[in-house]
Design an enzyme around this catalytic site. Structure first.
Site, mmCIF file in Angstrom:
data_model
loop_
_atom_site.group_PDB
_atom_site.id
_atom_site.type_symbol
_atom_site.label_atom_id
_atom_site.label_comp_id
_atom_site.label_asym_id
_atom_site.label_seq_id
_atom_site.Cartn_x
_atom_site.Cartn_y
_atom_site.Cartn_z
ATOM 1 N N GLU A 1 -16.467 5.760 4.557
ATOM 2 C CA GLU A 1 -15.760 5.192 5.708
ATOM 3 C C GLU A 1 -15.740 6.204 6.852
ATOM 4 O O GLU A 1 -16.237 7.321 6.711
ATOM 5 C CB GLU A 1 -14.343 4.777 5.319
ATOM 6 C CG GLU A 1 -13.435 5.925 4.914
ATOM 7 C CD GLU A 1 -11.999 5.459 4.648
ATOM 8 O OE1 GLU A 1 -11.513 4.552 5.350
ATOM 9 O OE2 GLU A 1 -11.371 6.018 3.726
ATOM 10 N N ARG B 1 0.835 -1.209 0.000
ATOM 11 C CA ARG B 1 0.000 0.000 0.000
ATOM 12 C C ARG B 1 0.866 1.253 0.000
ATOM 13 O O ARG B 1 0.559 2.241 -0.665
ATOM 14 C CB ARG B 1 -0.952 -0.029 1.199
ATOM 15 C CG ARG B 1 -2.042 1.013 1.128
ATOM 16 C CD ARG B 1 -3.121 0.779 2.161
ATOM 17 N NE ARG B 1 -2.609 0.859 3.514
ATOM 18 C CZ ARG B 1 -3.303 0.545 4.610
ATOM 19 N NH1 ARG B 1 -4.555 0.125 4.498
ATOM 20 N NH2 ARG B 1 -2.770 0.659 5.805
ATOM 21 N N LYS C 1 -2.932 6.190 1.305
ATOM 22 C CA LYS C 1 -2.701 6.609 2.692
ATOM 23 C C LYS C 1 -1.781 7.832 2.699
ATOM 24 O O LYS C 1 -0.635 7.784 3.153
ATOM 25 C CB LYS C 1 -2.140 5.461 3.530
ATOM 26 C CG LYS C 1 -2.457 5.632 5.002
ATOM 27 C CD LYS C 1 -2.402 4.318 5.735
ATOM 28 C CE LYS C 1 -2.437 4.500 7.230
ATOM 29 N NZ LYS C 1 -3.669 5.100 7.744
HETATM 30 N N1 PLP Z 1 -9.420 4.120 6.736
HETATM 31 C C1 PLP Z 1 -8.623 5.125 7.100
HETATM 32 C C2 PLP Z 1 -8.967 6.495 6.641
HETATM 33 C C3 PLP Z 1 -7.493 4.865 7.897
HETATM 34 O O1 PLP Z 1 -6.690 5.860 8.278
HETATM 35 C C4 PLP Z 1 -7.232 3.552 8.309
HETATM 36 C C5 PLP Z 1 -6.051 3.262 9.116
HETATM 37 O O2 PLP Z 1 -5.055 2.808 8.676
HETATM 38 C C6 PLP Z 1 -8.104 2.537 7.894
HETATM 39 C C7 PLP Z 1 -9.184 2.853 7.115
HETATM 40 C C8 PLP Z 1 -7.840 1.118 8.283
HETATM 41 O O3 PLP Z 1 -6.825 0.541 7.507
HETATM 42 P P1 PLP Z 1 -5.948 -0.640 8.090
HETATM 43 O O4 PLP Z 1 -6.899 -1.710 8.476
HETATM 44 O O5 PLP Z 1 -5.085 -1.060 6.945
HETATM 45 O O6 PLP Z 1 -5.200 -0.100 9.229
HETATM 46 C C1 COI Z 2 -4.120 3.317 11.626
HETATM 47 O O1 COI Z 2 -5.147 2.726 11.986
HETATM 48 O O2 COI Z 2 -3.031 2.745 11.603
HETATM 49 C C2 COI Z 2 -4.144 4.699 11.170
HETATM 50 O O3 COI Z 2 -3.238 5.081 10.491
HETATM 51 C C3 COI Z 2 -5.222 5.614 11.561
HETATM 52 C C4 COI Z 2 -4.640 6.870 12.154
HETATM 53 C C5 COI Z 2 -5.568 8.012 11.940
HETATM 54 C C6 COI Z 2 -4.326 6.676 13.601
#
Ligand code: PLP
Ligand code: COI
Length: 348
Positions: A225, A86, A189
């Protein structure tokens, strides 16, 4: 020198989601078309040029992952290869150099191992949050990509993101501020996505919610989301769904939970547009999920000037999300068989 048995004297079960300075971080630099091999540093400050494009034009991105201690003392990462992929796709979108997989993994492993004493013990309810970041540094005034980049990884022991410990219900408030345009950068991200959401989070909190819930920015109908987590829904007909949207982050936690629902709980799963107002009466349980959020059941959602309870009175955790949480966290902490081969052990 700390022995492997010595852990910091922290009140692990009381930790929130805050920065705690640990002993080491990893830093590698990209210059003249290539990466150096990088090194562990003690200094948490970054010296950065005032003209750096990461400061002016948000040419930067980050990742989030966690290390957990298993009962028998192993240190476990959850699907780190997906974070690496990612970050690579976000870097490509922002015209930044990709971080090679070997460098990404070496930086994560060395930083975690070097900060062994900061990794929360098994059963403490805390984990070691890992923040890889890639920033455009060096001087630039015009709007163009940086010529120099830093890839840095730091870690911090953390507790629950939403302040409550364990599996606790949160509330969301639909935001009238948009997070991401349909063809924008919402699925990457990039830090730039988050600054604009700070006001939405503040507004949601003023409403009594923990976090903002974003609907699609063109029609304001379909669930996108939450500010820091994806959304998953167990439907009254027994199916398990999640929004399909070009504007949401491809959450690794959500992808894993969809696999758990399908393969462990034998539910019919689907990724499709979800019209909040039309479908809410068919929702059984809703949760926000992500690395920081883990799985946080949603009790109530605020929209159209009122609160809408999801499961029961909106105060309790439903059985589907409880089971999903138990399976996910059980795998992540090495308490359940890793049937999907998701864990990566760190050599200490
Ligand atoms: N959506 C957003 C906007 C996020 O910042 C995060 C955090 O990483 C997620 C979703 C969840 O992604 P992940 O499960 O890969 O941490
Ligand atoms: C995460 O869940 O790792 C994120 O990056 C979300 C962040 C806003 C704390």
């Amino acid at each position: 020198m700390n022995s492997k048995q010595d852990k910091k004297n922290l009140n692990w079960s009381e930790l929130g989601f805050d920065y705690i300075k640990t002993d080491f971080r990893y830093s590698a630099v990209y210059e003249n078309g290539g990466w150096n091999s990088g090194e562990l540093l003690a200094d948490e400050q970054i010296q950065i040029h005032e003209g750096a494009p990461s400061l002016h034009y948000a040419q930067q991105c980050f990742e989030g992952m966690k290390a957990q201690t298993s009962k028998d003392g192993r240190v476990l990462l959850f699907r780190p290869g997906l974070n690496c992929e990612r970050m690579r796709s976000t870097a490509a979108r922002l015209l930044m150099p990709e971080v090679p997989k070997e460098l990404f993994m070496k930086a994560i492993e060395e930083t975690v191992a070097a900060n062994f004493t900061w990794i929360p013990p098994h059963g403490s309810g805390a984990s070691l949050y890992i923040r890889p970041m890639l920033i455009g540094v060096g001087e630039n005034l015009g709007l163009k990509p940086a010529e120099k980049y830093e890839f840095r990884v730091f870690v911090s022991p953390v507790g629950p993101y939403y302040k409550q410990s364990g599996l606790a219900v949160i509330n969301l408030a639909v935001s009238d501020i948009d997070r991401a345009a349909p063809n924008g950068t919402g699925n990457f991200k990039a830090g730039a996505n988050y600054a604009g959401g700070l006001l939405a989070t503040l507004n949601a909190q003023k409403q009594g919610a923990n976090e903002a819930l974003y609907l699609d920015s063109s029609e304001h109908r379909y669930i996108d989301e939450a500010g820091s987590a994806n959304i998953i829904i167990s439907m009254k007909d027994g199916s398990f769904i999640t929004p399909s949207s070009k504007a949401v982050l491809s959450s690794i936690t959500r992808r894993s939970l969809m696999d758990i629902a399908k393969k462990e709980l034998n539910m019919n799963t689907e990724e499709r547009p979800i019209d909040l107002r039309k479908e809410i009466s068919k929702f059984n349980e809703v949760a926000a999920c992500g690395t920081a959020a883990v799985l946080s059941p949603v009790g109530k959602i605020w929209f159209d000037e009122s609160w809408h309870s999801i499961f029961g009175d909106g105060e309790s955790v439903g059985p589907v999300m409880q089971e999903m949480y138990d399976i996910l966290v059980g795998i992540q902490k090495g308490e359940r068989e890793d049937k999907f081969n998701w864990l990566h052990h760190i050599e200490l």
